[in-house]
Design a protein around this motif. Structure first.
Motif, PDB file in Angstrom:
ATOM      1  N   ASP A 463      35.194  41.290  40.076  1.00  0.00           N
ATOM      2  CA  ASP A 463      35.103  40.979  38.645  1.00  0.00           C
ATOM      3  C   ASP A 463      36.501  40.751  38.088  1.00  0.00           C
ATOM      4  O   ASP A 463      37.413  41.577  38.275  1.00  0.00           O
ATOM      5  CB  ASP A 463      34.430  42.135  37.889  1.00  0.00           C
ATOM      6  CG  ASP A 463      32.923  42.140  38.101  1.00  0.00           C
ATOM      7  OD1 ASP A 463      32.433  41.256  38.831  1.00  0.00           O
ATOM      8  OD2 ASP A 463      32.252  43.018  37.541  1.00  0.00           O
ATOM      9  N   ASN A 464      36.673  39.648  37.397  1.00  0.00           N
ATOM     10  CA  ASN A 464      37.989  39.262  36.907  1.00  0.00           C
ATOM     11  C   ASN A 464      38.506  40.244  35.861  1.00  0.00           C
ATOM     12  O   ASN A 464      37.831  40.547  34.885  1.00  0.00           O
ATOM     13  CB  ASN A 464      37.921  37.849  36.316  1.00  0.00           C
ATOM     14  CG  ASN A 464      39.280  37.355  35.871  1.00  0.00           C
ATOM     15  OD1 ASN A 464      39.686  37.619  34.754  1.00  0.00           O
ATOM     16  ND2 ASN A 464      39.965  36.660  36.751  1.00  0.00           N
ATOM     17  N   ILE A 465      39.705  40.782  36.101  1.00  0.00           N
ATOM     18  CA  ILE A 465      40.343  41.674  35.136  1.00  0.00           C
ATOM     19  C   ILE A 465      41.026  40.846  34.052  1.00  0.00           C
ATOM     20  O   ILE A 465      40.839  41.066  32.860  1.00  0.00           O
ATOM     21  CB  ILE A 465      41.370  42.583  35.846  1.00  0.00           C
ATOM     22  CG1 ILE A 465      40.650  43.483  36.860  1.00  0.00           C
ATOM     23  CG2 ILE A 465      42.134  43.417  34.839  1.00  0.00           C
ATOM     24  CD1 ILE A 465      41.588  44.320  37.699  1.00  0.00           C
ATOM     25  N   HIS A 466      41.814  39.876  34.489  1.00  0.00           N
ATOM     26  CA  HIS A 466      42.491  38.950  33.578  1.00  0.00           C
ATOM     27  C   HIS A 466      43.027  37.814  34.433  1.00  0.00           C
ATOM     28  O   HIS A 466      43.540  38.045  35.535  1.00  0.00           O
ATOM     29  CB  HIS A 466      43.640  39.647  32.842  1.00  0.00           C
ATOM     30  CG  HIS A 466      44.188  38.815  31.712  1.00  0.00           C
ATOM     31  ND1 HIS A 466      45.130  37.826  31.915  1.00  0.00           N
ATOM     32  CD2 HIS A 466      43.908  38.813  30.383  1.00  0.00           C
ATOM     33  CE1 HIS A 466      45.413  37.254  30.770  1.00  0.00           C
ATOM     34  NE2 HIS A 466      44.694  37.835  29.816  1.00  0.00           N
ATOM     35  N   PRO A 467      42.900  36.559  33.958  1.00  0.00           N
ATOM     36  CA  PRO A 467      43.359  35.436  34.779  1.00  0.00           C
ATOM     37  C   PRO A 467      44.777  35.578  35.281  1.00  0.00           C
ATOM     38  O   PRO A 467      45.099  35.145  36.391  1.00  0.00           O
ATOM     39  CB  PRO A 467      43.208  34.243  33.826  1.00  0.00           C
ATOM     40  CG  PRO A 467      42.111  34.645  32.889  1.00  0.00           C
ATOM     41  CD  PRO A 467      42.278  36.122  32.696  1.00  0.00           C
ATOM     42  N   SER A 468      45.646  36.179  34.500  1.00  0.00           N
ATOM     43  CA  SER A 468      47.043  36.323  34.918  1.00  0.00           C
ATOM     44  C   SER A 468      47.206  37.315  36.057  1.00  0.00           C
ATOM     45  O   SER A 468      48.267  37.378  36.676  1.00  0.00           O
ATOM     46  CB  SER A 468      47.901  36.765  33.732  1.00  0.00           C
ATOM     47  OG  SER A 468      47.517  38.071  33.299  1.00  0.00           O
ATOM     48  N   LEU A 469      46.155  38.092  36.334  1.00  0.00           N
ATOM     49  CA  LEU A 469      46.240  39.127  37.360  1.00  0.00           C
ATOM     50  C   LEU A 469      45.419  38.797  38.606  1.00  0.00           C
ATOM     51  O   LEU A 469      45.253  39.641  39.480  1.00  0.00           O
ATOM     52  CB  LEU A 469      45.771  40.467  36.788  1.00  0.00           C
ATOM     53  CG  LEU A 469      46.605  41.016  35.626  1.00  0.00           C
ATOM     54  CD1 LEU A 469      45.911  42.213  35.009  1.00  0.00           C
ATOM     55  CD2 LEU A 469      48.001  41.388  36.101  1.00  0.00           C
ATOM     56  N   ASP A 470      44.916  37.561  38.687  1.00  0.00           N
ATOM     57  CA  ASP A 470      44.064  37.201  39.826  1.00  0.00           C
ATOM     58  C   ASP A 470      44.752  37.437  41.162  1.00  0.00           C
ATOM     59  O   ASP A 470      44.168  37.999  42.093  1.00  0.00           O
ATOM     60  CB  ASP A 470      43.639  35.732  39.728  1.00  0.00           C
ATOM     61  CG  ASP A 470      42.535  35.522  38.706  1.00  0.00           C
ATOM     62  OD1 ASP A 470      42.112  36.516  38.081  1.00  0.00           O
ATOM     63  OD2 ASP A 470      42.097  34.368  38.532  1.00  0.00           O
ATOM     64  N   GLN A 471      46.003  37.007  41.272  1.00  0.00           N
ATOM     65  CA  GLN A 471      46.699  37.143  42.543  1.00  0.00           C
ATOM     66  C   GLN A 471      46.890  38.610  42.915  1.00  0.00           C
ATOM     67  O   GLN A 471      46.652  39.004  44.062  1.00  0.00           O
ATOM     68  CB  GLN A 471      48.051  36.436  42.484  1.00  0.00           C
ATOM     69  CG  GLN A 471      48.805  36.468  43.819  1.00  0.00           C
ATOM     70  CD  GLN A 471      50.095  35.685  43.771  1.00  0.00           C
ATOM     71  OE1 GLN A 471      50.398  35.039  42.773  1.00  0.00           O
ATOM     72  NE2 GLN A 471      50.872  35.734  44.845  1.00  0.00           N
ATOM     73  N   LEU A 472      47.278  39.426  41.958  1.00  0.00           N
ATOM     74  CA  LEU A 472      47.470  40.846  42.229  1.00  0.00           C
ATOM     75  C   LEU A 472      46.151  41.514  42.578  1.00  0.00           C
ATOM     76  O   LEU A 472      46.087  42.361  43.468  1.00  0.00           O
ATOM     77  CB  LEU A 472      48.106  41.523  41.010  1.00  0.00           C
ATOM     78  CG  LEU A 472      48.475  43.002  41.185  1.00  0.00           C
ATOM     79  CD1 LEU A 472      49.505  43.181  42.293  1.00  0.00           C
ATOM     80  CD2 LEU A 472      49.002  43.572  39.877  1.00  0.00           C
ATOM     81  N   GLN A 473      45.082  41.133  41.885  1.00  0.00           N
ATOM     82  CA  GLN A 473      43.783  41.728  42.174  1.00  0.00           C
ATOM     83  C   GLN A 473      43.310  41.332  43.576  1.00  0.00           C
ATOM     84  O   GLN A 473      42.733  42.153  44.293  1.00  0.00           O
ATOM     85  CB  GLN A 473      42.740  41.296  41.140  1.00  0.00           C
ATOM     86  CG  GLN A 473      41.411  42.048  41.284  1.00  0.00           C
ATOM     87  CD  GLN A 473      40.423  41.693  40.196  1.00  0.00           C
ATOM     88  OE1 GLN A 473      40.746  40.975  39.254  1.00  0.00           O
ATOM     89  NE2 GLN A 473      39.213  42.197  40.309  1.00  0.00           N
ATOM     90  N   ASN A 474      43.584  40.110  43.985  1.00  0.00           N
ATOM     91  CA  ASN A 474      43.209  39.697  45.343  1.00  0.00           C
ATOM     92  C   ASN A 474      44.007  40.453  46.399  1.00  0.00           C
ATOM     93  O   ASN A 474      43.492  40.771  47.473  1.00  0.00           O
ATOM     94  CB  ASN A 474      43.390  38.188  45.514  1.00  0.00           C
ATOM     95  CG  ASN A 474      42.193  37.401  45.012  1.00  0.00           C
ATOM     96  OD1 ASN A 474      41.069  37.898  45.010  1.00  0.00           O
ATOM     97  ND2 ASN A 474      42.427  36.172  44.584  1.00  0.00           N
ATOM     98  N   VAL A 475      45.267  40.757  46.074  1.00  0.00           N
ATOM     99  CA  VAL A 475      46.057  41.586  46.980  1.00  0.00           C
ATOM    100  C   VAL A 475      45.419  42.964  47.112  1.00  0.00           C
ATOM    101  O   VAL A 475      45.285  43.508  48.217  1.00  0.00           O
ATOM    102  CB  VAL A 475      47.515  41.714  46.477  1.00  0.00           C
ATOM    103  CG1 VAL A 475      48.267  42.781  47.274  1.00  0.00           C
ATOM    104  CG2 VAL A 475      48.221  40.378  46.582  1.00  0.00           C
ATOM    105  N   ALA A 476      44.984  43.525  45.982  1.00  0.00           N
ATOM    106  CA  ALA A 476      44.329  44.840  46.011  1.00  0.00           C
ATOM    107  C   ALA A 476      43.043  44.785  46.814  1.00  0.00           C
ATOM    108  O   ALA A 476      42.749  45.695  47.613  1.00  0.00           O
ATOM    109  CB  ALA A 476      44.046  45.313  44.586  1.00  0.00           C
ATOM    110  N   LEU A 477      42.245  43.747  46.629  1.00  0.00           N
ATOM    111  CA  LEU A 477      40.989  43.605  47.359  1.00  0.00           C
ATOM    112  C   LEU A 477      41.258  43.507  48.860  1.00  0.00           C
ATOM    113  O   LEU A 477      40.584  44.158  49.668  1.00  0.00           O
ATOM    114  CB  LEU A 477      40.230  42.372  46.868  1.00  0.00           C
ATOM    115  CG  LEU A 477      39.637  42.463  45.462  1.00  0.00           C
ATOM    116  CD1 LEU A 477      39.137  41.099  45.003  1.00  0.00           C
ATOM    117  CD2 LEU A 477      38.506  43.480  45.417  1.00  0.00           C
ATOM    118  N   ALA A 478      42.237  42.677  49.226  1.00  0.00           N
ATOM    119  CA  ALA A 478      42.559  42.524  50.642  1.00  0.00           C
ATOM    120  C   ALA A 478      43.035  43.846  51.241  1.00  0.00           C
ATOM    121  O   ALA A 478      42.636  44.221  52.345  1.00  0.00           O
ATOM    122  CB  ALA A 478      43.621  41.444  50.824  1.00  0.00           C
TER     123      ALA A 478
END
Length: 877
Positions: A463-478
């Protein structure tokens, strides 16, 4: 190209090379194999016995013979119409000076052209490691190693450069730090001044030498599981993907290989992206393959551990898994459900541990997370904390709270991993797996952490936290997914499986210990689903990673039929052992639980024909059992451990085995007698297991040598040399009656393999795409017979086997030919009524009409395979 008809897995190494394997091509073809399935062939560390520690992915391993020998190997295979599938390892490489990519990163740090090839955290939570690589290679703390003069400067004569040495380890110096001979002398660790200067030099490098015990707490690069010598690759980057696969693609493009097995797919950041890219590249190359080489889709299977209710995603565009899931299914159908409670009660009594595997798994997950993956978890906590701080609603969540919640989720997870990204929809199945983990975690977490747990649940499904944080969130998911997978492997398969011993035939790679047995109906459902989803997935019953050989498991499954007899025997044997166990306070060594497991191993793996008077045979078996015991004790991490061996306990355990096999123990004779008592029923299970693998939907894979009885134990025992010369001599040289009379030597199993694979060769369409039709049974012993048909428009095969054979076997001589079912009938669909040929006894025909007596189907065997082949259909008059 057509999917493989049947594969033979070969373990290649310096003692079994391309030349050795190529010389056996005529035998493999005669046995009925269509493809050799080889262990990794790229250059591995010197002396590697398995090839999963590659150091050079651009060249074929010289210890296997190199590229010229590989090409001759392929010529030998093609001469006998055999294909080749190779095992590839895109998720990790070995560290060390043999790996030029890794060495360049150590030399140049983040500026290395290969720095992004490896999964290195250059900005870890420990700021002292910023822009450095932790190298936990020292056998003692850094200061002590330096003081002892174990870390020394030296010259690399091969490269004409100065290096740092630590015993066999060689480390480069950063550019601009070349030493003169005078400077080399000034760094002499024998003086305080020299040690200080050497320390200053080491501090200027792009790496930091450290005590090996710091790895789990401080390491800032992702390992394969928790192995300090294996570093993870980043094949999600296109240039890394191409570099890692360049040689593979060249070999495929030349028509030298026909498919791949992808090792540990869950170790990759994005398995779906990887598999799709691999499929696309191989498709493009297929059009360029030379004339005369097989064309069409490459065969791609992935090593993936599936939970019981988990399905490999079809969108990955693979042919399926390597077959651990099938191995679990076919094992479960051979177990008697009614024996489970008594065996669990026995385990609880003799071990003092709970009989509930769920408890063992949770405990192991907590322990392994703390001791083996602390650094990896802290890196994830750091990323999650940054995400939390980015929003007003979550900025007050502390690192400690995030750590607690993350721990509870990981402990509660029951699959290797999920596959979530912000930019793609999480599958319904992954949402279910995660929601189950969150639900369990809310029961064990602190009440005040539940709100954060729910927030985590939303983040982890993408679930998207904020568009500006997509890359960081994907790092967390990975990072979450690449932590949950190795945690599951190390905590469950490599720890809890060694702590829980109710029945060891249900403890193996990919098995679900919550499922003790399955009914015939459930088994039929699983096979039908397999046909619908992945009709060409591999079917395995033994692998280079199994904990017990396929026929050890088949024999131990018999204990589920006689749990009371086994319980009485185990408790008697423990009592007889009392004086031979080392007493420490009130706890004798080995423990009751360790003895209960040991007795299962001795009975399950007791070699056919071994007599208690055969001193040489007993000594060889005792050595194998002792090696298993040492590994099992250390993997369990209860009484001893790899990282901190309890020498007193291990010595007591070894002394017990020495006493048991030393000739003075009446107990060994009782163990041998029990092994003989269940051997025939176990062999019947082994034949049934093999026959189902050869006829069920999928591609049967035969692990090297398992065409004979496989009574191997965990590696390295399961990777021992195979006597292929004996197997070549025995193929096709005796009648079935002769083989049944001497079934203990394993030739009857080879006979079943050869006859059934010949059938597959004659009827490839039926086995590749034919329907799977369950056949109902009736009568007082209906549960003992499992039967199904494979059908196509113009052909059919009937398969039947008898399980739970101990009742009948005990009243007979123990020969396989008497293990039959009576008073049981099998329903035959009307469209299959006709005269079928007995594949194992071609001189025998069976007129099928519904219902038919199971005994008529089986003849004088515990298994049957009957065929109605194209252009030979004969209707009943």
């Amino acid at each position: 190209m057509s999917p493989p008809r049947a594969t033979m897995r070969l373990q290649l190494h310096r003692g079994f090379t391309f030349a050795d394997a190529g010389a056996l091509a005529p035998y493999f073809a005669a046995l009925g194999i269509s493809h050799i399935y080889a262990s990794p062939i790229m250059t591995a560390r010197r002396g590697s016995m398995h090839g999963y520690d590659a150091v050079d992915l651009a060249h074929i391993n010289p210890e296997l013979g190199g590229e010229d020998a590989f090409r001759r190997f392929v010529v030998a295979l093609r001469r006998h119409e055999l294909g080749l599938i190779v095992d590839i390892v895109p998720n990790h490489m070995a560290t060390g000076s043999e790996n030029a990519w890794w060495t360049d990163v150590l030399k140049h740090g983040r500026d290395s052209a290969y720095a992004h090839y490896f999964d290195i955290d250059w900005e870890p939570p420990n700021r002292g490691l910023a822009n450095k690589i932790l190298l936990p290679v020292l056998g003692r703390p850094y200061g002590e190693a330096l003081e002892a003069g174990e870390i020394t400067p030296g010259r690399d004569t091969e490269r004409s450069s100065f290096v740092i040495r630590y015993f066999d380890h060689v480390f480069p110096l950063a550019p601009g730090q070349a030493l003169s001979e005078a400077a080399l002398c000034d760094l002499d660790a024998g003086s305080a001044h020299g040690r200080e200067r050497l320390h200053e030099l080491l501090e200027q490098q792009h790496y930091r030498l450290a005590w090996w015990r710091t790895a789990n707490d401080e390491i800032n690069w992702r390992r394969f599981f928790d192995i300090n010598e294996l570093v993870a690759l980043r094949v999600e980057d296109e240039d890394v993907f191409e570099a890692v696969h360049a040689k593979l693609f060249a070999l495929y493009g030349e028509g030298l290989i026909d498919g791949v097995r992808v090792d540990h797919i869950d170790g990759l950041t994005d398995p779906e992206k990887y598999c799709c890219a691999l499929r696309q590249r191989l498709r493009a190359l297929d059009r360029k393959r030379p004339p005369g080489t097989p064309k069409g889709e490459a065969y791609i299977v992935v090593e993936k551990i599936l939970a019981r209710d988990e399905v490999l995603p079809g969108r990955w565009h693979t042919d399926g898994t390597t077959g651990y899931d099938f191995m679990d299914d076919v094992s479960a159908v051979l177990h008697d459900q009614s024996g489970g409670p008594a065996l669990r009660d026995l385990w609880q009594r003799v071990s003092g541990r709970l009989g509930d595997f769920e408890v063992e798994e949770e405990l192991a997950r907590r322990q392994i997370l703390e001791r083996s993956f602390f650094a990896q978890r802290e890196a994830l906590v750091e990323t999650l904390s940054t995400l939390a701080q980015s929003r007003l609603a979550t900025r007050d969540y502390s690192r400690a709270a995030i750590r607690r919640c993350l721990t509870e989720i990981l402990v509660s997870f029951r699959v290797y991993r999920i596959y979530a990204r912000v930019d793609q929809k999480t599958s319904p199945a992954d949402q279910v797996f995660l929601s189950r983990a969150i639900a369990r975690a809310t029961e064990t977490c602190l009440p005040g952490d539940r709100q954060l747990l729910l927030a985590f649940g939303n983040w982890l499904v993408g679930d998207n936290i904020h568009p500006s944080l997509d890359q960081l969130q994907n790092v967390a998911l990975a990072r979450f997914e690449q932590l949950s997978a190795p945690l599951c492997a190390k905590a469950v398969e490599d720890t809890a499986f060694y702590r829980y011993g109710a029945l060891l035939s249900r403890n193996d790679v990919g098995f679900d210990l919550r499922v003790f047995a399955c009914s015939a109906g459930e088994f039929h459902r699983l096979m039908d689903e397999r046909l619908a989803a992945f009709p060409h997935a591999m079917l395995a019953t033994a692998t280079h990673d199994h904990k017990r050989g396929e026929d050890v498991r088949a024999r131990l499954a018999v204990l589920s039929e006689i749990p009371q007899d086994w319980a009485r025997a185990v408790e008697r044997w423990i009592a007889l052992s009392q004086s031979s166990r080392t007493a420490v306070a009130a706890d004798p060594m080995p423990s009751g639980g360790n003895l209960a497991m040991l007795f299962q191993i001795v009975v399950g793996a007791w070699p056919h024909g071994l007599e208690v008077t055969d001193q040489a045979g007993l000594a060889a078996f005792a050595d194998r059992v002792a090696a298993w015991q040492r590994k099992a004790l250390r993997e369990a991490k209860v009484h001893t451990d790899w990282s901190a061996p309890n020498e007193a306990y291990e010595r007591a355990a070894a002394d017990y085995i020495a006493w048991l096999f030393g000739g003075g123990s009446a107990l060994l004779a009782e163990l041998a007698a029990f092994a003989r008592r269940i051997a025939a029923a176990g062999a019947a299970n082994g034949l049934a297991q093999m026959l189902v693998k050869l006829t069920a939907p999928g591609v049967p894979d035969i692990y090297q040598g398992c065409e004979y009885w496989d009574l191997s134990l965990v590696d390295p025992d399961n990777r021992s040399a195979v006597d292929f010369a004996a197997r070549r001599r025995s193929l096709g040289t005796a009648s079935l009656d002769e083989l049944l009379a001497t079934w203990q030597d394993g030739r009857v199993k080879q006979f079943v393999v050869a006859r059934t694979l010949a059938l597959r060769k004659r009827m490839p369409g039926l086995f590749s795409a034919g329907k799977y039709v369950p056949l109902a049974t009736s009568g007082p012993q209906a549960e003992r017979v499992v039967a199904f048909a494979r059908t196509s428009t113009d052909a059919a095969v009937i398969v039947a086997f008898c399980r739970f054979n101990m009742r009948r076997a005990e009243s007979d001589s123990g020969g396989l030919h008497v293990l039959q079912c009576s008073e049981t009938r099998v329903a035959i669909p009307r469209e299959l009524n006709g005269i079928f040929l007995d594949v194992l006894r071609p001189e025998r025909t069976v007129s099928l009409a519904s219902p038919i007596a199971a005994q008529q189907l089986l003849g004088r065997m515990p298994i049957a395979v009957l065929s109605l082949e194209p252009n030979t259909r004969q209707r009943m008059p």
